[in-house]
Design a protein around this motif. Structure first.
Motif, PDB file in Angstrom:
ATOM      1  N   ASP A   1       0.830  -1.105  -0.096  1.00  0.00           N
ATOM      2  CA  ASP A   1       0.143   0.171  -0.011  1.00  0.00           C
ATOM      3  C   ASP A   1       0.818   1.355   0.024  1.00  0.00           C
ATOM      4  N   ILE A   2       0.712   1.904  -1.174  1.00  0.00           N
ATOM      5  CA  ILE A   2       1.753   3.098  -1.071  1.00  0.00           C
ATOM      6  C   ILE A   2       0.842   4.413  -0.748  1.00  0.00           C
ATOM      7  N   ARG A   3       1.025   5.195   0.154  1.00  0.00           N
ATOM      8  CA  ARG A   3       0.152   6.036   0.729  1.00  0.00           C
ATOM      9  C   ARG A   3       0.982   6.991   1.370  1.00  0.00           C
ATOM     10  N   GLY A   4       0.166   8.294   1.492  1.00  0.00           N
ATOM     11  CA  GLY A   4       0.425   9.412   2.274  1.00  0.00           C
ATOM     12  C   GLY A   4      -0.650   9.953   3.138  1.00  0.00           C
ATOM     13  N   GLU A   5      -0.703  10.957   3.327  1.00  0.00           N
ATOM     14  CA  GLU A   5      -1.919  11.404   4.405  1.00  0.00           C
ATOM     15  C   GLU A   5      -2.819  12.021   3.383  1.00  0.00           C
ATOM     16  N   LEU A   6      -2.998  12.032   2.225  1.00  0.00           N
ATOM     17  CA  LEU A   6      -3.930  12.498   1.204  1.00  0.00           C
ATOM     18  C   LEU A   6      -4.731  11.197   0.546  1.00  0.00           C
TER      19      LEU A   6
END
Length: 374
Positions: A199-204
């Motif tokens: 899961d490639i994620r940020g806060e957005l």
């Protein structure tokens, strides 16, 4: 009264009906007792609910994520989730994307409750399964639960970003914790033609990637339009937040810069744009609709240095106004990303892919890996 086997069979049928569960994984889901790994969970009011009641048991076998461990948040007096059992349909989709054969060795990053490791053991045999988590308490609890149903995989306590070198190479790596980029150690520990599902994620925003090792020092793969929203891979076992430190929240609003823009406010509501934006501008914090000075708008900030942007939409015919400041020029990066996305005719997430290298570099491409755009 329904037994756990009946609940598991119904869950398996539901996941199959949704198209989330591949035939090769049905027996694992039907035969693995999730309640053993989730003996209790927290409801929306942070009340602990046991799986030993009919309602609790039914909830454990529903297609829902369940928070299983909480800690006090350092930024306020409320509880912060630090472990959970992932929604079964998402687990099933990720296991399907992993595309294993029966003799594949797998590294799972994020042991958590141990339920996903149990599914892997059922399908592949416990000798082929390695799992790591930074939380020693979680690992030991998972070890006991797995042993209780006859599985003895290799479990390790440590930083998941470093992998488990002594058990490498792995044919497959699956991460059940969110990461902003593929850690170099995973690439080094992946066998030739091996696959990473993460899961490639940020806060957005968040999206799964399936990346194949197509060279001695790199993996390449396309994003799938499947949000993971996993808890972050944590830096420290004794701190509930991602970086192992309290977030910086001191903003310098003196001497701001001013700009106007044609970028519409609803761009910030687009998951596709938000995902591209966090790839282009790593380290963005959550978007807020509350401006520090009040009024309608969007507040953006960088987590590492508290650079900031205040965006105020214009009227029907006017340009939006922007005020920004801090150590780096955050707004020009945001607007440049929107301009690119607009020029590309607003592509969706699955048109993008990533090539990641074992020296930490990465390339983001649109449609084809030779069309590098970030």
């Amino acid at each position: 009264m329904n037994t756990w086997q009946q609940h598991a069979a119904e869950l398996t049928q539901e996941l199959t009906r949704k198209g989330a569960l591949a035939p090769s994984w049905r027996d694992a889901f039907a035969s693995t007792p999730r309640h053993v790994f989730v003996p209790s969970f927290y409801d929306d009011d942070n009340n602990r609910v046991g799986a030993d009641s009919p309602a609790g048991l039914a909830a454990v076998y529903a297609d829902d994520s369940l928070v299983t461990q909480v800690a006090s948040h350092p930024g306020g007096d409320f509880l912060w989730p630090t472990s959970s059992s992932t929604r079964p349909s998402l687990m099933a989709q990720m296991l399907g994307l992993l595309d294993v054969n029966d003799e594949q060795t797998v590294l799972e990053v994020g042991t958590g409750t141990g339920y996903n490791a149990a599914l892997l053991c059922h399908r592949l045999g416990d000798r082929n399964v390695t799992s790591i988590d930074i939380d020693a308490g979680l690992v030991e609890a998972a070890r006991a639960r797995l042993a209780g149903i006859g599985f003895y995989p290799y479990l390790f306590v440590g930083d998941g970003a470093q992998g488990v070198a002594q058990r490498a190479p792995f044919g497959r790596i699956i991460a059940t914790a969110g990461v902003a980029a593929i850690p170099p150690a995973w690439i080094g520990q992946l066998a030739d033609d091996g696959v990473i599902v993460a899961d490639i994620r940020g806060e957005l925003a968040s999206a799964l990637i399936v990346a194949t090792k197509n060279g001695p020092h790199q993996v390449r793969g396309r994003f799938h339009d499947i949000p993971g929203h996993f808890m972050w891979l944590r830096a420290r076992p004794d701190h509930p937040l991602r970086h192992g430190a309290d977030p910086a929240t001191t903003f310098d609003f003196t001497d701001p810069q001013h700009a106007t823009t044609d970028m519409p406010a609803d761009a910030f509501d687009s998951r596709e744009f938000r995902f591209l934006l966090q790839l282009a501008v790593p380290g963005l914090g959550p978007i807020s609709s509350h401006l520090p000075e009040g009024g309608e708008g969007v507040f953006l900030r960088a987590e590492d240095d508290c650079s900031w942007v205040q965006y105020r939409p214009g009227d029907d015919n006017g340009k939006a106004t922007v005020i920004y400041g801090g150590p780096r020029q955050l707004w020009p990066q945001v607007e440049d990303t929107w301009q690119r996305w607009s020029r590309w005719q607003y592509p969706g997430i699955r048109r993008f892919g990533m090539t990641a290298f074992d020296d930490g570099r990465r390339q983001i491409w649109l449609d084809h890996d030779y069309a590098v755009v970030l």
